[in-house]
Design a protein around this motif. Structure first.
Motif, PDB file in Angstrom:
ATOM      1  N   PHE A 150      68.556  63.231  82.119  1.00 51.05           N
ATOM      2  CA  PHE A 150      68.713  63.890  83.418  1.00 51.05           C
ATOM      3  C   PHE A 150      67.547  64.797  83.750  1.00 51.05           C
ATOM      4  CE2 PHE A 150      70.187  67.422  80.773  1.00 51.05           C
ATOM      5  CZ  PHE A 150      69.664  68.513  81.450  1.00 51.05           C
ATOM      6  N   VAL A 225      64.665  57.844  76.366  1.00 52.15           N
ATOM      7  CA  VAL A 225      64.364  59.264  76.227  1.00 52.15           C
ATOM      8  C   VAL A 225      65.678  60.008  76.420  1.00 52.15           C
ATOM      9  CG1 VAL A 225      63.101  61.236  77.159  1.00 52.15           C
ATOM     10  CG2 VAL A 225      61.986  59.019  77.041  1.00 52.15           C
ATOM     11  N   SER A 227      68.691  62.788  74.049  1.00 52.16           N
ATOM     12  CA  SER A 227      68.973  63.674  72.914  1.00 52.16           C
ATOM     13  C   SER A 227      68.874  62.906  71.589  1.00 52.16           C
ATOM     14  CB  SER A 227      70.367  64.264  73.080  1.00 52.16           C
ATOM     15  OG  SER A 227      71.313  63.215  73.120  1.00 52.16           O
ATOM     16  N   ILE A 230      71.766  60.388  70.385  1.00 51.77           N
ATOM     17  CA  ILE A 230      71.809  59.139  71.176  1.00 51.77           C
ATOM     18  C   ILE A 230      70.544  58.315  70.898  1.00 51.77           C
ATOM     19  CG2 ILE A 230      72.183  58.145  73.479  1.00 51.77           C
ATOM     20  CD1 ILE A 230      74.500  59.925  72.575  1.00 51.77           C
ATOM     21  N   TYR A 233      71.094  56.406  67.790  1.00 52.95           N
ATOM     22  CA  TYR A 233      72.054  55.336  68.057  1.00 52.95           C
ATOM     23  C   TYR A 233      71.374  54.158  68.785  1.00 52.95           C
ATOM     24  CZ  TYR A 233      75.844  53.005  70.578  1.00 52.95           C
ATOM     25  OH  TYR A 233      76.682  52.065  71.113  1.00 52.95           O
ATOM     26  N   LEU A 248      62.899  58.351  72.143  1.00 58.47           N
ATOM     27  CA  LEU A 248      62.445  59.739  72.016  1.00 58.47           C
ATOM     28  C   LEU A 248      63.651  60.668  72.085  1.00 58.47           C
ATOM     29  CD1 LEU A 248      59.868  58.158  72.635  1.00 58.47           C
ATOM     30  CD2 LEU A 248      59.107  60.058  74.036  1.00 58.47           C
ATOM     31  N   ASN A 409      58.619  67.774  68.157  1.00 61.97           N
ATOM     32  CA  ASN A 409      58.092  67.219  69.408  1.00 61.97           C
ATOM     33  C   ASN A 409      56.765  67.883  69.755  1.00 61.97           C
ATOM     34  OD1 ASN A 409      58.910  65.152  71.181  1.00 61.97           O
ATOM     35  ND2 ASN A 409      59.255  66.655  72.809  1.00 61.97           N
ATOM     36  N   SER A 454      62.472  63.742  66.545  1.00 61.58           N
ATOM     37  CA  SER A 454      62.125  63.713  67.969  1.00 61.58           C
ATOM     38  C   SER A 454      61.680  62.328  68.415  1.00 61.58           C
ATOM     39  CB  SER A 454      61.027  64.739  68.286  1.00 61.58           C
ATOM     40  OG  SER A 454      61.525  66.057  68.096  1.00 61.58           O
TER      41      SER A 454
END
Ligand code: NAD
Length: 496
Positions: A150, A225, A227, A230, A233, A248, A409, A454
């Protein structure tokens, strides 16, 4: 009735048929402004079928045709930046100048991709063996997908789609369901720029759409891209399905401030990098590691700057910092501040009681001092306007702290000592390093990516690594008989 935000398939807006939608808010007012369609597996399949047909044609578009579309897209995006920025601010909440800034950074990627004829040039070796030449080429993968967060609803899709399309692929975008309108704006601009229908597709959705993308045998590669949990996953499920994946993840970016740093310069830099976009940036600085005597003046200088930041609706040009993305996220961030205080950190500036609008998802700027590495405010990615100061005695202690963090990162060092900065850039185990530069996002002709948790995968995003990610290499070894020794009559003298 609130606005409906649809998919974009085959060059047109397509209403969802799954019967599932998600609410979209204006975070500055707290109003529910739209409903976004959430795709079913069947809707993802239909979108991929359209993209597959388009990819088969688009891969044959000449390099100059492709770069002509990219140049046109670049012009349109440039001309219509204000419109797109307003869309971003209305759904994300960041201030208009910051929204325009994200578009400008995205535009750099489009500009890089206009150079695709040069970027796809291969090598050639004459006479690798007698009568044998060897050369290579890079070819598109087919249909590739992007799943985006987001916090940069225009820039992150542009990190991916400009290069993917330039390389001759069709691109399917699954934007964040929290601010999905920017993706549709980009789709319309691509069409206006002359991109054939189906080469850029938008599938709105949540986990159902993401899983359908990850499992779809017709999608060759996935760029993600978001978190860290996720990202991990996506990487595991996507690679298990035989795809290329670059995923990422989250971040916890440290600034290392040495005792010789220019305190005013460091404080200005840290404030803009910690509180810009309300800290909802993957390159936000969220920890300032103060070495030795610099701690006291640094904390004072940062604290002095915070009351001057105006928190409010990002659409108002006088605002410096907007709201957080949702009410839940705002509460979660405030919960971290509470936990930090309870664990013994000093709350130097408290955003929970700040002067900010009561409607909307606002939290003021927060500065915590005397944070220690076991506190959750230190260990977790907060993704909000909270800066933690950790005090250490030496450069080595600061470096060890940064290198022990699971995220890697970005980082930045503030010093006047070139030797210390030089040593830091080599010693620090982080993917992107700033030297007196707080947010070292690489320009588009380098590539973007962190280390450790990251980034999952082996390719960084955009730039040269993006071109490599979206293409497959092929090497041709060719032998032709020398006309001088050929028995065929070629109709010209067989001499060199
Ligand atoms: P997120 O991980 O919640 O969502 C990212 C995408 O994944 C969205 O499209 C979302 O719909 C999808 N998604 C969410 N949950 C899912 C699930 N359970 N299964 C499948 N798909 C799912 O991230 P976010 O909150 O949108 O964005 C903020 C995060 O992104 C932060 O952690 C930030 O650090 C990170 N980020 C990283 C970078 C980077 O370059 N490393 C850049 C920007 C943002």
């Amino acid at each position: 009735m609130s606005q409906r935000i649809t998919h974009w398939v085959d060059g047109r807006a397509v209403d969802g048929t799954s019967g599932r939608t998600a609410p979209v808010f204006n975070p500055a007012t707290g109003q529910r402004t739209a409903e976004v369609d959430l795709a079913s597996v069947q809707e993802v399949e239909a979108a991929v079928a359209s993209a597959t047909a388009a990819a088969a044609e688009w891969r044959h578009a000449s390099l100059s045709q492709r770069s002509a579309v990219l140049f046109a897209f670049r012009e349109l995006l440039h001309q219509r930046t204000d419109e797109l920025a307003a869309i971003i601010t209305a759904e994300h909440g960041k201030v208009l100048s910051d929204a325009a800034g994200e578009i400008a950074r995205g535009l750099e990627n489009v500009e890089f991709a206009t150079g695709v004829p040069a970027l796809l040039k291969g090598g050639f070796s004459e006479q690798a063996a007698t009568g044998v030449d060897v050369y290579n080429m890079r070819q598109p993968l087919g249909v590739v997908a992007g799943i985006t967060p987001f916090n940069f609803p225009a820039m992150v899709p542009l990190w991916m789609c400009a290069n993917a399309i330039a390389c001759g692929n069709a691109f399917v975008l699954k934007p964040s369901e929290k601010d999905p309108s920017a993706a549709l704006f980009l789709a319309r601009l691509w069409q206006e720029a002359g991109l054939p229908d189906g080469v850029f597709t938008v599938v709105q959705g949540d986990k159902v759409a993401v899983d359908a993308i990850l499992d779809h045998p017709g999608i060759a590669a996935v760029s993600f891209v978001g978190s860290t949990p996720i990202a991990k996953y996506i990487y595991e499920r996507g690679t298990a399905a035989g795809k290329r994946v670059q995923a990422l993840g989250g971040a916890k970016n440290h600034a290392l401030v040495l005792p010789d740093a220019d305190v005013d310069m460091a404080a200005d830099a840290v404030v803009s990098a910690a509180y810009g976009a309300a800290g909802e940036r993957c390159m936000a600085l969220s920890v300032a590691v103060a070495v030795g005597d610099v701690a006291e003046p640094l904390v004072d200088a940062i604290a002095a700057r915070l009351p001057k930041l105006t928190v409010g609706n990002g659409a108002d040009p006088d605002t410096d910092m907007g709201p957080l993305i949702t009410a839940e996220h705002r509460d979660k961030v405030a919960g971290y501040v509470e936990a930090g205080e309870a664990a013994g950190a000093s709350v130097v500036v408290d955003g929970r009681t700040g002067d900010h609008p009561q409607e909307g998802f606002f939290l003021g700027t927060t500065l915590l001092d005397h944070v220690t590495p076991e506190m959750t405010v230190y260990t977790d990615e907060i993704f909000g306007p909270v800066l933690s100061v950790v005090r250490v005695d030496t450069y080595d202690e600061g470096l060890a702290l940064i290198n022990a963090n699971q995220y890697a990162n970005g980082t930045a060092i503030f010093t006047r000592d070139g030797g210390a900065a030089r040593r830091f850039q080599y010693d620090v185990e982080v993917g992107m390093v700033g030297i007196n530069v707080p947010i070292p996002v690489p320009v588009a002709y380098y590539s973007f990516g962190g280390w450790k948790d990251s980034l999952f995968g082996d390719t960084h995003m955009y730039g040269p690594e993006g071109i490599s990610f979206y293409t497959r290499g092929k090497v041709v070894t060719q032998r032709w008989p020398d006309p001088a020794t050929s028995s065929v009559d070629l109709g010209f003298p067989r001499t060199r």
